[in-house]
Motif scaffolding. Structure first.
Motif, PDB file in Angstrom:
ATOM      1  N   TYR A  62       0.830  -1.213   0.000  1.00  0.00           N
ATOM      2  CA  TYR A  62       0.000   0.000   0.000  1.00  0.00           C
ATOM      3  C   TYR A  62       0.864   1.263   0.000  1.00  0.00           C
ATOM      4  CZ  TYR A  62      -2.991   3.744   1.513  1.00  0.00           C
ATOM      5  OH  TYR A  62      -3.627   4.948   1.586  1.00  0.00           O
ATOM      6  N   MET A  85      -3.462  -6.929  -1.398  1.00  0.00           N
ATOM      7  CA  MET A  85      -2.875  -5.695  -0.867  1.00  0.00           C
ATOM      8  C   MET A  85      -2.055  -6.007   0.387  1.00  0.00           C
ATOM      9  SD  MET A  85      -2.952  -2.442  -1.593  1.00  0.00           S
ATOM     10  CE  MET A  85      -4.445  -1.770  -2.264  1.00  0.00           C
ATOM     11  N   THR A  87      -0.600  -4.377   3.645  1.00  0.00           N
ATOM     12  CA  THR A  87      -0.747  -3.139   4.411  1.00  0.00           C
ATOM     13  C   THR A  87       0.013  -3.240   5.724  1.00  0.00           C
ATOM     14  OG1 THR A  87      -2.694  -3.914   5.559  1.00  0.00           O
ATOM     15  CG2 THR A  87      -3.078  -2.782   3.490  1.00  0.00           C
ATOM     16  N   THR A  91      -4.040  -0.611   9.729  1.00  0.00           N
ATOM     17  CA  THR A  91      -4.576   0.008   8.496  1.00  0.00           C
ATOM     18  C   THR A  91      -5.751  -0.820   7.942  1.00  0.00           C
ATOM     19  OG1 THR A  91      -2.870  -1.152   7.295  1.00  0.00           O
ATOM     20  CG2 THR A  91      -2.444   1.167   7.767  1.00  0.00           C
ATOM     21  N   GLN A  92      -6.561  -1.352   8.858  1.00  0.00           N
ATOM     22  CA  GLN A  92      -7.687  -2.189   8.440  1.00  0.00           C
ATOM     23  C   GLN A  92      -8.637  -1.454   7.500  1.00  0.00           C
ATOM     24  OE1 GLN A  92      -6.091  -2.978  10.990  1.00  0.00           O
ATOM     25  NE2 GLN A  92      -6.341  -5.138  11.488  1.00  0.00           N
ATOM     26  N   ALA A  95      -7.448  -1.634   4.136  1.00  0.00           N
ATOM     27  CA  ALA A  95      -7.634  -2.993   3.624  1.00  0.00           C
ATOM     28  C   ALA A  95      -9.072  -3.192   3.140  1.00  0.00           C
ATOM     29  CB  ALA A  95      -7.296  -3.995   4.715  1.00  0.00           C
ATOM     30  N   ALA A  98      -9.573  -1.466  -0.017  1.00  0.00           N
ATOM     31  CA  ALA A  98      -8.921  -2.209  -1.110  1.00  0.00           C
ATOM     32  C   ALA A  98      -9.836  -3.327  -1.595  1.00  0.00           C
ATOM     33  CB  ALA A  98      -7.589  -2.770  -0.634  1.00  0.00           C
ATOM     34  N   ASP A 105      -7.736  -9.905  -1.634  1.00  0.00           N
ATOM     35  CA  ASP A 105      -7.389 -10.194  -0.244  1.00  0.00           C
ATOM     36  C   ASP A 105      -6.423  -9.122   0.245  1.00  0.00           C
ATOM     37  OD1 ASP A 105      -7.251 -11.556   2.130  1.00  0.00           O
ATOM     38  OD2 ASP A 105      -6.079 -13.252   1.378  1.00  0.00           O
ATOM     39  N   TYR A 106      -6.164  -9.107   1.548  1.00  0.00           N
ATOM     40  CA  TYR A 106      -5.100  -8.241   2.066  1.00  0.00           C
ATOM     41  C   TYR A 106      -4.323  -9.011   3.124  1.00  0.00           C
ATOM     42  CZ  TYR A 106      -7.872  -7.479   6.270  1.00  0.00           C
ATOM     43  OH  TYR A 106      -8.576  -7.677   7.427  1.00  0.00           O
ATOM     44  N   ILE A 108      -1.484  -8.330   6.390  1.00  0.00           N
ATOM     45  CA  ILE A 108      -0.802  -7.317   7.194  1.00  0.00           C
ATOM     46  C   ILE A 108       0.684  -7.689   7.245  1.00  0.00           C
ATOM     47  CG2 ILE A 108      -0.655  -6.306   9.519  1.00  0.00           C
ATOM     48  CD1 ILE A 108      -3.745  -6.818   9.607  1.00  0.00           C
ATOM     49  N   SER A 120      -2.950 -17.426   0.406  1.00  0.00           N
ATOM     50  CA  SER A 120      -3.689 -16.253  -0.074  1.00  0.00           C
ATOM     51  C   SER A 120      -3.561 -16.132  -1.603  1.00  0.00           C
ATOM     52  CB  SER A 120      -3.140 -15.009   0.620  1.00  0.00           C
ATOM     53  OG  SER A 120      -3.726 -13.879   0.085  1.00  0.00           O
TER      54      SER A 120
END
Ligand code: ATP
Ligand code: MG
Length: 374
Positions: A62, A85, A87, A91-92, A95, A98, A105-106, A108, A120
């Protein structure tokens, strides 16, 4: 379920060389799938690479020096590959945004492991493929519905006119040849005219059938009691002539396209009266709330019934069990009912036995605000 290939091209856009090294290392450890990895350190460079070397999956940081991940997502839209993404912690919100903007998907950054990264990517590639296929089918269906409607429109306008002429000239021949032609010729002319009338009805019904999914109105809360009242008033003369009895339970309010739900009940009640030889035709309309906010509505008659082998076929366009001389109609009513019930994300089926009456069972969701597929 679609299968996953054993080679996956992954593009990673991340400006941190240490992170890039870690992700590459994680992916290359996988023994079942060969990950072919390309790397870019800036957003601009990454977007250029996306154009030239279409990856199977994009891992997108990100926080990049030139552009942020959300900007890149919107630049790449519509996406032709899945995006995951990456992140930072806390930074939910980013996410979630996004995901709304099309990311599959994201992850962390501090929580990435070899297994969750691989999983993922595999899931994103699979889900993206399934979703792309679904979209392709939906578009194909939309195109074929549109083609059917275009055809039906042309057929309706261009064929109705010559048919009208044939009918009119047959009438003129009948008038001018009064006393000149014999009964047999007159009978032929009558048959010719009734054939044109039938063909004209077929064309009109084909047009109605094709328009179920293309000429639509949005779903709104509709009181079914009001719809049935209108249906009964439109069928008043038939009901009186047949001395029929229609019993209706208090019906619910459900989200529907009012004019389509009217067509549904009009055909079902009209069928219950038409395919009925009882001295007193009786039609019962009942309802019951089922699970998951679905309503089951039953339209039951005491008519001629039908054999088990016809239970699916009667919902096909132009299928009829009886000849024209027994019962009038083109056989499109139930095909239209099925198509419009399915447009409402519901189902229609029949229970029947010859001479023992017929029950149509319609299952419809109470709320229908979800987007239409086609
Ligand atoms: N209530 C019923 N009882 C017995 N048979 C039925 C009933 N409803 C439908 N059918 C059978 O299913 C066939 C298809 O029904 P559908 O409503 O599509 O056509 P139709 O009534 O013949 O013509 P249309 O509705 O186009 O005027 C009918 O021709 C009839 O044979
Ligand atoms: Mg009918």
């Amino acid at each position: 379920m679609s299968t996953i290939k054993n080679k996956i091209n992954v593009l990673i856009i991340d400006d941190c060389p240490e992170d890039l090294f870690v992700y590459k290392n994680f992916l290359q450890k996988n023994e079942e799938i060969t990950f072919i990895i390309e790397e870019c350190e800036t957003g601009e460079e990454g977007m250029e690479t996306c154009k030239t070397s279409k990856p199977d999956c994009l891992l997108l940081d990100y926080n990049l020096p030139d552009l942020d991940g959300l900007e890149i997502l919107s630049e790449l839209a519509p996406l032709s590959f899945p995006v995951i993404m990456l992140t930072g912690e806390g930074t939910q919100q980013i996410a979630v945004q996004a995901l709304k903007n099309g990311a599959q998907d994201y992850l962390i950054k501090g929580e990435i492991t070899p297994s969750n990264l691989t999983q993922s990517i595999i899931t994103a590639v699979k889900m993206f493929k399934i979703e792309s296929e679904r979209q392709r089918f939906a578009e194909e269906l939309k195109r074929s519905n549109q083609a059917l409607e275009d055809f039906a429109n042309i057929a309706s306008h261009d064929l109705q006119e010559p048919l009208r002429k044939i009918h009119t000239y047959a009438e003129k021949i009948k008038e001018l040849s009064e006393g000149v032609i014999d009964e047999r010729c007159r009978d032929y002319l009558n048959r010719l005219q009734s054939s044109t009338e039938r063909m004209s009805q077929f064309i009109e019904d084909l047009l109605k059938f094709s328009m179920v999914t293309t000429t639509t109105k949005p779903f709104k809360p509709v009181d079914l009691n009001g719809v049935i009242k209108l249906v009964l008033s439109d069928l008043e003369i038939t009901i009186l002539n047949k001395q029929a009895q229609v019993n209706i339970m208090q019906l619910p309010v459900i989200e529907t396209d009012r004019s389509q739900i009217y067509q549904l009940f009009l055909n079902l009640v009209a069928n219950g009266l038409k395919f009925n030889k009882s001295d007193t035709p009786v039609i019962d309309i009942t309802c019951q709330k089922g699970t998951n906010n679905y309503w089951e509505i039953r339209v039951k008659d005491n008519g001629i019934g039908l054999e088990n082998k016809f239970k699916e076929k009667i919902f096909k366009p132009f299928f009829r069990i009886h000849g024209r001389s027994d019962y009038k109609g083109t056989g499109t009513g139930l095909a239209i009912c099925k198509k419009l019930v399915e447009r409402h994300h519901g189902t229609i089926s029949v229970e029947s036995e010859p001479e023992k009456g017929t029950t149509f069972i319609i299952i419809l969701p109470e709320k229908n605000s979800q987007e239409e597929q086609v």
